[in-house]
Scaffold this motif. Structure first.
Motif, PDB file in Angstrom:
ATOM      1  N   GLN A  23       0.912  -1.204   0.077  1.00  0.00           N
ATOM      2  CA  GLN A  23       0.026  -0.091   0.057  1.00  0.00           C
ATOM      3  C   GLN A  23       0.789   1.083  -0.041  1.00  0.00           C
ATOM      4  N   GLN A  24       2.031   1.024   0.810  1.00  0.00           N
ATOM      5  CA  GLN A  24       3.044   2.348   0.747  1.00  0.00           C
ATOM      6  C   GLN A  24       3.527   2.746  -0.648  1.00  0.00           C
ATOM      7  N   VAL A  25       3.693   1.549  -1.554  1.00  0.00           N
ATOM      8  CA  VAL A  25       4.309   1.843  -2.653  1.00  0.00           C
ATOM      9  C   VAL A  25       3.304   2.416  -3.535  1.00  0.00           C
ATOM     10  N   ILE A  26       2.176   1.986  -3.530  1.00  0.00           N
ATOM     11  CA  ILE A  26       0.961   2.306  -4.227  1.00  0.00           C
ATOM     12  C   ILE A  26       0.688   3.945  -3.882  1.00  0.00           C
ATOM     13  N   ASP A  27       0.776   4.234  -2.788  1.00  0.00           N
ATOM     14  CA  ASP A  27       0.426   5.541  -2.094  1.00  0.00           C
ATOM     15  C   ASP A  27       1.478   6.536  -2.616  1.00  0.00           C
TER      16      ASP A  27
END
Lengths: 124, 390
Positions: free
Chosen positions: A4-8
């Protein structure tokens, strides 16, 4: 495949953009490989006052650029220089294994920018 | 948010009419087609009816259809089957294919090379076409098989299989084509194009996954991959996937019946997409302008990377894919795009949009609104704005 961090960071990149009159620039990667990163820094009293970047690449390349800008901002050059590829990946809750080596260029880019700054100041 | 599925060359939704005919075979008519009792015979009848339907649509006889688990198996069975037949006679041999085949063909060829077979990979031109002359020149006295895909899965280019098969047959060489992408999109008549072996997959044509077929022309000897209970006349052992096979045959029947009106509709939408995208700077269409699948549009957008494009589009509800395998398991640019002469930096910037039965005019309008915005956003992030020299 991405955290999720990468996508954010991919969807809402931090500190993105070209910098006017940077004190140091680090260029890493190669269009032939599909990932190119330019890291710009402004330095005052040995501290990274401002950092921005431009990246052509996959989501991992863009997210690592964004993440390193957050990790390095406000750090001394000596501290910033010690940020590793692993630190960037950890801060992003991990990267897919195929992306660890090819797209995880941000730490290298930052080190090059610091090196460029020191060269310009005759400190190398 | 609007959802627009533009990845039909990856897979397609199972048509509700297909699901309906499949359902009884899971829990009511679930017999084993090899069983002697009534339920078994009922299953066997369904299997043979499906075979008749598939044969009719491909213009061959039912005996020439072997049901498989799909495109990868059918392609493996054709190549390895021909090679095993040769090995059984104590000989190796020469195989000819192209540089733009699907990985399941290229990796099979590499494995056969490790066993001592030799393989010629024919180059393609900038549109992705194999030249008949290059095939003619490549055939040797030792050639056992020529395989050229009908339509390419990335750029959609359609080969003149009839002419290529004719060249192989003049030299008494077997000819196989991978028709996984072309069936139901363009006419596929095994007699008209004159092939000996042809692969078809169900899930690309609004049928279920895990099923497909290999057409094996009567009189063609290829050894089986799977030995066992002698199903599929000994060519492909394993209890038949009746629900899948029934669904596959229904999907093929619907696809063929609807092709004359459905494909022109999809082609118009596709052309609208191409026209709309062509106004974006530093972008272009890959593949042949005319000889291409009616469902396929494939572009490069310089200075950005395909995976980012796909993920940003996905965030807007548009589902596409990239020719750049960066998105999946390998980081290498697409072998197809390199084969048509694109430099690696451009091959990384590709986007494939493939349309299908469910797409509407509204989908295209939405895509043409969102795609240019996404391209602009990613170019803003990129260090390259007008050339790779910056």
């Amino acid at each position: 495949m991405y955290s999720q961090q990468v996508i954010d960071h991919f969807n809402n990149p931090r500190n993105q953009g070209r910098m006017e009159n940077p004190d140091g620039v680090g260029k890493v990667g190669n269009p032939v490989c599909g990932d190119v990163m330019y890291i710009y820094i402004k330095v005052k009293d040995d501290v990274i006052q401002d950092i921005s970047w431009e990246t052509m690449g996959c989501a991992a390349a863009i997210a690592t650029s964004s993440m390193i800008s957050e990790l390095a901002k406000g750090k001394t050059l000596d501290e910033a220089e010690k940020i590793t590829r692993g630190d960037v990946a950890d801060a992003l809750q991990g990267l897919p294994s195929v992306k660890m080596h090819c797209s995880n260029l941000a730490a290298d880019g930052l080190r090059k920018a610091i090196e460029d700054y020191r060269n310009r100041r005759g400190m190398a | 948010m609007r959802q627009v599925y533009l990845d039909h060359s990856a897979t397609s939704a199972v048509d509700p009419r297909v699901i309906e005919v499949m359902m009884p075979f899971f829990d009511v008519r679930y017999g084993n087609a090899s069983s002697l009792h009534t339920m078994g015979q009922e299953a066997n009848r369904a299997l043979e009816d499906a075979r008749k339907t598939v044969a009719q649509k491909l213009h061959c006889t039912p005996e020439e259809i072997i049901f498989t688990s799909g495109g990868t198996e059918s392609n493996n069975a054709a190549f390895k089957g021909a090679a095993f037949t040769r090995l059984r006679k104590g000989k190796k041999g020469h195989i000819i294919t192209s540089t733009i085949e699907h990985d399941c063909v290229l990796n099979t060829c590499q494995w056969l090379e490790s066993l001592g077979f030799s393989v010629t990979y024919l180059p393609v031109d900038n549109y992705g076409l194999v030249s008949p002359e290059s095939l003619e020149d490549a055939i040797t006295g030792d050639t056992i098989l020529v395989s050229i895909m009908h339509a390419n899965n990335e750029i959609g280019t359609i080969q003149d299989i009839r002419e290529l098969a004719h060249i192989a047959h003049e030299r008494d060489v077997l000819f196989h084509t991978d028709a996984v992408q072309s069936v139901t999109k363009v006419p596929v008549d095994v007699q008209e194009i004159g092939v000996d072996l042809l692969s078809v997959s169900s899930h690309k044509i609004h049928g279920p996954k895990g099923v497909g077929c290999l057409y094996v022309k009567k009189g063609t000897t290829v050894d089986p991959l799977l030995h066992g209970g002698g199903h599929e006349k000994g060519f492909r052992s394993g209890t038949e996937n009746i629900p899948g096979i029934v669904g596959f045959s229904e999907a093929l029947a619907i696809g063929e019946e609807e092709r004359p009106r459905e494909m022109p509709r999809i082609e118009r939408l596709r052309d609208e997409l191409i026209d709309g995208v062509s106004i974006i700077e530093n972008s272009w269409l890959n593949g042949h302008p005319k000889r291409r699948l009616p469902i396929n549009a494939h572009f490069c957008f310089r200075f950005i990377e395909g995976e980012s494009l796909v993920l940003r589009l996905s965030g807007k509800g548009i589902y596409a894919s990239t020719g750049s395998a960066c998105s999946s398991k390998s980081l290498k640019p697409s072998h197809v795009l390199l084969a048509i002469g694109l430099p690696p930096e451009d091959a990384h910037s590709s986007l494939r949009l493939t349309l299908g039965r469910d797409n509407t005019e509204g989908d295209i309008q939405y895509t043409l609104k969102v795609l240019p915005e996404v391209v602009t956003d990613l170019r803003k992030i990129s260090p390259f704005k007008a050339s790779f020299q910056e």
